[in-house]
Design a protein around this motif. Structure first.
Motif, mmCIF file in Angstrom:
data_model
loop_
_atom_site.group_PDB
_atom_site.id
_atom_site.type_symbol
_atom_site.label_atom_id
_atom_site.label_comp_id
_atom_site.label_asym_id
_atom_site.label_seq_id
_atom_site.Cartn_x
_atom_site.Cartn_y
_atom_site.Cartn_z
ATOM 1 N N SER A 104 0.874 -1.183 0.000
ATOM 2 C CA SER A 104 0.000 0.000 0.000
ATOM 3 C C SER A 104 0.909 1.231 0.000
ATOM 4 C CB SER A 104 -0.861 0.011 1.259
ATOM 5 O OG SER A 104 -0.033 0.319 2.363
ATOM 6 N N GLU A 144 -7.304 -4.033 6.720
ATOM 7 C CA GLU A 144 -8.688 -4.040 7.202
ATOM 8 C C GLU A 144 -9.642 -4.369 6.044
ATOM 9 O OE1 GLU A 144 -9.469 -0.685 9.774
ATOM 10 O OE2 GLU A 144 -11.634 -0.966 9.483
ATOM 11 N N GLU A 145 -9.377 -3.784 4.888
ATOM 12 C CA GLU A 145 -10.233 -4.075 3.727
ATOM 13 C C GLU A 145 -10.111 -5.546 3.335
ATOM 14 O OE1 GLU A 145 -8.481 -0.783 1.297
ATOM 15 O OE2 GLU A 145 -10.577 -0.427 0.804
ATOM 16 N N PHE A 162 -11.385 5.649 6.686
ATOM 17 C CA PHE A 162 -12.668 5.103 6.225
ATOM 18 C C PHE A 162 -13.811 6.064 6.539
ATOM 19 C CE2 PHE A 162 -10.139 1.159 6.752
ATOM 20 C CZ PHE A 162 -10.123 0.802 5.411
ATOM 21 N N PRO A 200 -9.797 -3.367 -3.104
ATOM 22 C CA PRO A 200 -9.610 -2.527 -1.916
ATOM 23 C C PRO A 200 -8.989 -1.179 -2.303
ATOM 24 C CG PRO A 200 -8.755 -4.751 -1.555
ATOM 25 C CD PRO A 200 -9.022 -4.626 -3.025
ATOM 26 N N ARG A 217 -12.072 -7.772 5.656
ATOM 27 C CA ARG A 217 -13.512 -7.755 5.337
ATOM 28 C C ARG A 217 -13.815 -8.637 4.128
ATOM 29 N NH1 ARG A 217 -14.451 -1.679 4.663
ATOM 30 N NH2 ARG A 217 -13.162 -1.028 6.374
ATOM 31 N N LEU A 218 -12.880 -8.631 3.187
ATOM 32 C CA LEU A 218 -13.084 -9.344 1.917
ATOM 33 C C LEU A 218 -12.859 -10.854 2.055
ATOM 34 C CD1 LEU A 218 -13.676 -7.951 -0.783
ATOM 35 C CD2 LEU A 218 -11.240 -8.046 -1.299
ATOM 36 N N GLN A 273 -4.971 0.053 6.745
ATOM 37 C CA GLN A 273 -6.268 0.221 6.073
ATOM 38 C C GLN A 273 -6.428 -0.863 4.992
ATOM 39 O OE1 GLN A 273 -4.444 2.796 7.028
ATOM 40 N NE2 GLN A 273 -5.831 4.147 8.110
ATOM 41 N N GLN A 303 -13.805 -6.799 -5.926
ATOM 42 C CA GLN A 303 -14.098 -5.649 -5.063
ATOM 43 C C GLN A 303 -12.771 -5.053 -4.609
ATOM 44 O OE1 GLN A 303 -16.945 -6.749 -2.048
ATOM 45 N NE2 GLN A 303 -16.737 -4.742 -1.102
#
Ligand SMILES: C[S@@+](CC[C@H](N)C(=O)[O-])C[C@H]1O[C@@H](n2cnc3c(N)ncnc32)[C@H](O)[C@@H]1O
Length: 344
Positions: free
Chosen positions: A10, A20-21, A308, A61, A24-25, A17, A59
């Motif tokens: 990143s 974290e994405e 976020f 991130p 969730r995925l 962050q 999706q």
């Protein structure tokens, strides 16, 4: 480590962050560890290699710039010979995909300051020669059929073979570089150039752009180069080199001091580098000037540690007039992120 290890990258300071994405995925069972703190990490996915790639592509991130599956994630002694051996092993195992003449881009990285590890540039040069001589492959830098990614740490070597689109970016670590031109008005131009690529846009297909917070004029200059008519709004001065451009209208005013006819623009860009909620308010006030179906590209300054929340707030604030298509932290964004929206 299990077979399904990946290396993620990143922008510096935003890896949490990205993680974290990804959590969730991919689900709570995903595990992370640092390779370069705050920026580069390994992840062990509870899904298969292909399922993980598919989930990330479906999706994407916002804070994950680059990802590659570590088909190799082995302990090693840190020598060039071992790195070459590991990459050749990977090539041998994928001979069917890597038939003679196939183009391959070798991308090698290591953490900053690791002087004792092999230099990525010379290792790449050695590998390029070898891949050509031993396997008849065509080593290239860009637009390859395959990418061979390598990440070296003191204890482990990670390597993976992918199609370019599977890595989210075909640049090494997603660090996309543009050539600085002579007389370039501002470095900010790179942000809009990167947004054009990241969001699959072609600015040449637009006609009338509104640039809010335009000075000194990097974004305006790119849109003029692409053939658009540009209305640039900023109380600060535009670079003198732009002022003679016939397709430029420069309004030396604040955004809340201007008004336009309904549907005048098919593109709105805003790089105001201001409080995100204030920026959203100003953009909303000018929303009617953008045609239905028109595009907006907006940079959003992120509140420290509340990235976020900033995205949520700004998209909610804009939702009366714009639909969010994609949010992405680009390589050329710093403490900000770029939104790609459609006028509803
Ligand atoms: C980061 S710079 C923009 C750089 C520009 N995109 C480029 O490529 O050169 C932010 C600009 O927003 C302008 N700005 C800040 N508040 C503004 C407002 N209320 N209305 C118009 N412009 C504003 C500032 O004057 C500044 O020139």
């Amino acid at each position: 480590m299990s077979e399904c290890v990946f290396v993620g990258t990143s922008n510096r300071g935003f890896a949490q962050q990205a993680q974290e994405e990804l959590r969730r995925l991919l689900g709570p069972a995903v595990r992370f560890g640092w390779l370069s703190p705050g920026e580069i990490f390994w992840l062990e996915s509870p899904l298969s290699r292909d399922e993980t790639i598919a989930a990330v592509l479906k999706q994407e991130p916002a804070f994950l710039r680059h990802l590659f599956p570590a088909d190799v994630a082995d302990e090693w002694g840190g020598t060039s010979a071992e790195a070459i051996g590991a990459v050749c092993g990977l090539v041998e195992r994928n001979r069917e995909a890597l038939s003679a003449g196939t183009s391959v881009a070798v991308q090698i990285r290591k953490p900053e300051g690791e002087a004792e590890l092999p230099a990525p540039a010379s290792l790449k040069a050695e590998l390029d020669v070898l891949l050509q001589q031993e396997y008849g492959l065509n080593p290239v830098v860009r637009q390859s059929d395959w990418i061979l990614s390598v990440y070296m740490t003191r204890s482990r070597l990670y390597a993976g073979l992918t199609r370019p689109e599977e890595n989210l970016s075909d640049w090494s670590g997603g660090a996309i570089r543009f050539r600085r031109e002579e007389g370039q008005v501002s470095r900010a131009k790179f942000k809009l150039l990167e947004a054009e690529l990241a969001f699959g846009l072609d600015f040449q297909s637009y006609r009338q752009a509104l640039d809010i917070g335009a000075a000194p004029g990097g974004w305006t200059s790119l849109l003029l180069e692409r053939g658009l008519a540009v209305t640039a709004v900023d109380p600060a001065k535009l670079d003198a080199s732009l002022l003679s451009q016939p397709r430029l209208t420069y309004l030396s005013k604040k955004a809340d001091e201007v008004k336009f006819e309904t549907g005048k623009f098919d593109l709105l860009v805003c790089d105001m580098s201001w409080s995100h909620r204030q920026m959203a308010k100003l953009v909303l006030q000018l929303a009617d000037a953008v045609q239905t179906g028109g595009t907006a590209i907006i940079t959003v300054k992120l509140m420290h540690k509340k990235a976020f929340q900033s995205i949520r707030e700004v998209t909610e604030d804009l939702s009366g007039a714009f639909t969010l298509l994609k949010a992405k932290q680009l390589f050329h964004n710093r403490d900000e992120l770029t939104l790609f929206l459609m006028k509803s």
